[in-house]
Enzyme design. Sequence first.
Site, PDB file in Angstrom:
ATOM      1  N   SER A 198      -5.730  -4.918  13.642  1.00 25.70           N
ATOM      2  CA  SER A 198      -4.701  -5.560  14.452  1.00 25.70           C
ATOM      3  C   SER A 198      -4.287  -4.682  15.615  1.00 25.70           C
ATOM      4  O   SER A 198      -3.836  -5.166  16.646  1.00 25.70           O
ATOM      5  CB  SER A 198      -3.464  -5.868  13.598  1.00 25.70           C
ATOM      6  OG  SER A 198      -3.659  -6.972  12.775  1.00 25.70           O
ATOM      7  N   ASP A 232       1.136 -14.220  17.973  1.00 27.60           N
ATOM      8  CA  ASP A 232       1.477 -13.263  16.923  1.00 27.60           C
ATOM      9  C   ASP A 232       2.819 -13.651  16.292  1.00 27.60           C
ATOM     10  O   ASP A 232       3.150 -14.827  16.200  1.00 27.60           O
ATOM     11  CB  ASP A 232       1.531 -11.857  17.536  1.00 27.60           C
ATOM     12  CG  ASP A 232       1.111 -10.764  16.565  1.00 27.60           C
ATOM     13  OD1 ASP A 232       1.837 -10.565  15.581  1.00 27.60           O
ATOM     14  OD2 ASP A 232       0.083 -10.110  16.798  1.00 27.60           O
ATOM     15  N   HIS A 272       5.221  -6.679  14.282  1.00 32.59           N
ATOM     16  CA  HIS A 272       3.790  -6.639  14.565  1.00 32.59           C
ATOM     17  C   HIS A 272       3.479  -7.074  15.993  1.00 32.59           C
ATOM     18  O   HIS A 272       2.737  -6.399  16.724  1.00 32.59           O
ATOM     19  CB  HIS A 272       3.061  -7.525  13.556  1.00 32.59           C
ATOM     20  CG  HIS A 272       1.580  -7.366  13.539  1.00 32.59           C
ATOM     21  ND1 HIS A 272       0.762  -8.014  14.432  1.00 32.59           N
ATOM     22  CD2 HIS A 272       0.761  -6.646  12.732  1.00 32.59           C
ATOM     23  CE1 HIS A 272      -0.502  -7.711  14.170  1.00 32.59           C
ATOM     24  NE2 HIS A 272      -0.527  -6.881  13.145  1.00 32.59           N
TER      25      HIS A 272
END
Length: 396
Positions: free
Chosen positions: A342, A156, A187
């Site tokens: 996600s 990520d 994120h």
Amino acid sequence: MTGFFTILSFSLAALSVTNAAQILSVPKGAEVVPNGYIVVMKDDTSQQDFSSHRVWISSIHHNMTRRGLDGAGVKQTYDFDHLRGYSGIFDEDTIKDISNDPKVAFVEPDAIISQHVVVQQRKAPWGLSRLSNRRGGRNYVFDSSAGSGVWAYVVDSGVDIRHSEFQGRAVWGSNLVDNKNSDGTGHGTHVAGTIAGKTYGIAKKAKVVAVKVLNSEGKGPTSGIIAGINWSIRHARKHGMLQKSVLNMSLGGTYSAGLNHATAQAIKAGMFVSVSAGNDNINSNGNSPASERSVCTIAASTENDGKASFSNWGPAVDLYAPGHNILSARPGGGSQTMSGTSMAAPHAAGVAAYLIAKEGIPGNRACLRLKQLSQPTIRNPGPDTTSRLLYNGSGR
């Protein structure tokens, strides 16, 4: 807007000459690394042949430098299980020469991955209680093993490994995109928190390994994603953890043969792999790595057991999991809420880690186990799409 990555990738239009490897093209307007390509060798290429090919490429590199193509040559080499290949900067003539080598399976442009802006708002995390109760509830019910002895590779934007949510269980693994060992977008930290955070996580005792493939702008080349998978497999194998590892990739885009192939190798090696279905409300069959049949592809559900409006659907989807208004860790401390497939994928990675620890199943059998335990509760899941929702088997 929703939390997901988009790979601007490749169609299957061949530009190659007869008997040469396919040179896959990119759609008009796609963002790519200038003169950047990914080269994948045929499955039966021996180590000796691959070494000879690389020696030949080194000589080409020298010639390209003499022709004034700065920074030319191989940047990443992939050599694991049944995937041998490399990525780098090459001019058009060199790519034609490479494609004419009978040992080369295909060549594809190195596309840029970009992160979408995500929804943020304060709200209590409902996903944990939902996946541990057949009919919903307010409590998260789980076995005290809680993912102990399992490693979670988060491919990520990086992870804030010092966040209190991880209690010292998070480590920095590899950075394949820049020289900043931090999470510039938030994120990756959010994803890791859902997998293994003490408050927001499912497998609360699992170890987190940060594998950074996206920079502080949420962008990085497809070649870097493949390199991240390569690194994760090698790292888990070195430590004897292949069958006790989960790998989460909350990213995707249009079809990439190279990315799908690399992802499949992680599962063949023994790992569990969860990926996002996508946030375009379309059939995910054309996306990668979501279209790779051996991965666990996860769509996003809402608090009311409906399909999230943004979530992709289709026969490639294995399960639905909570992906709307998900509260988890934020870099620098504290928390934030995000929405997207996600956010759904790490719920599956967390439950997989939980079951690997609790039941002793190997990682690459965990997706099947998740589907066995799941409940058919999603309303209007989409055409040719499963209605099954993630469940940890708590008995509630």
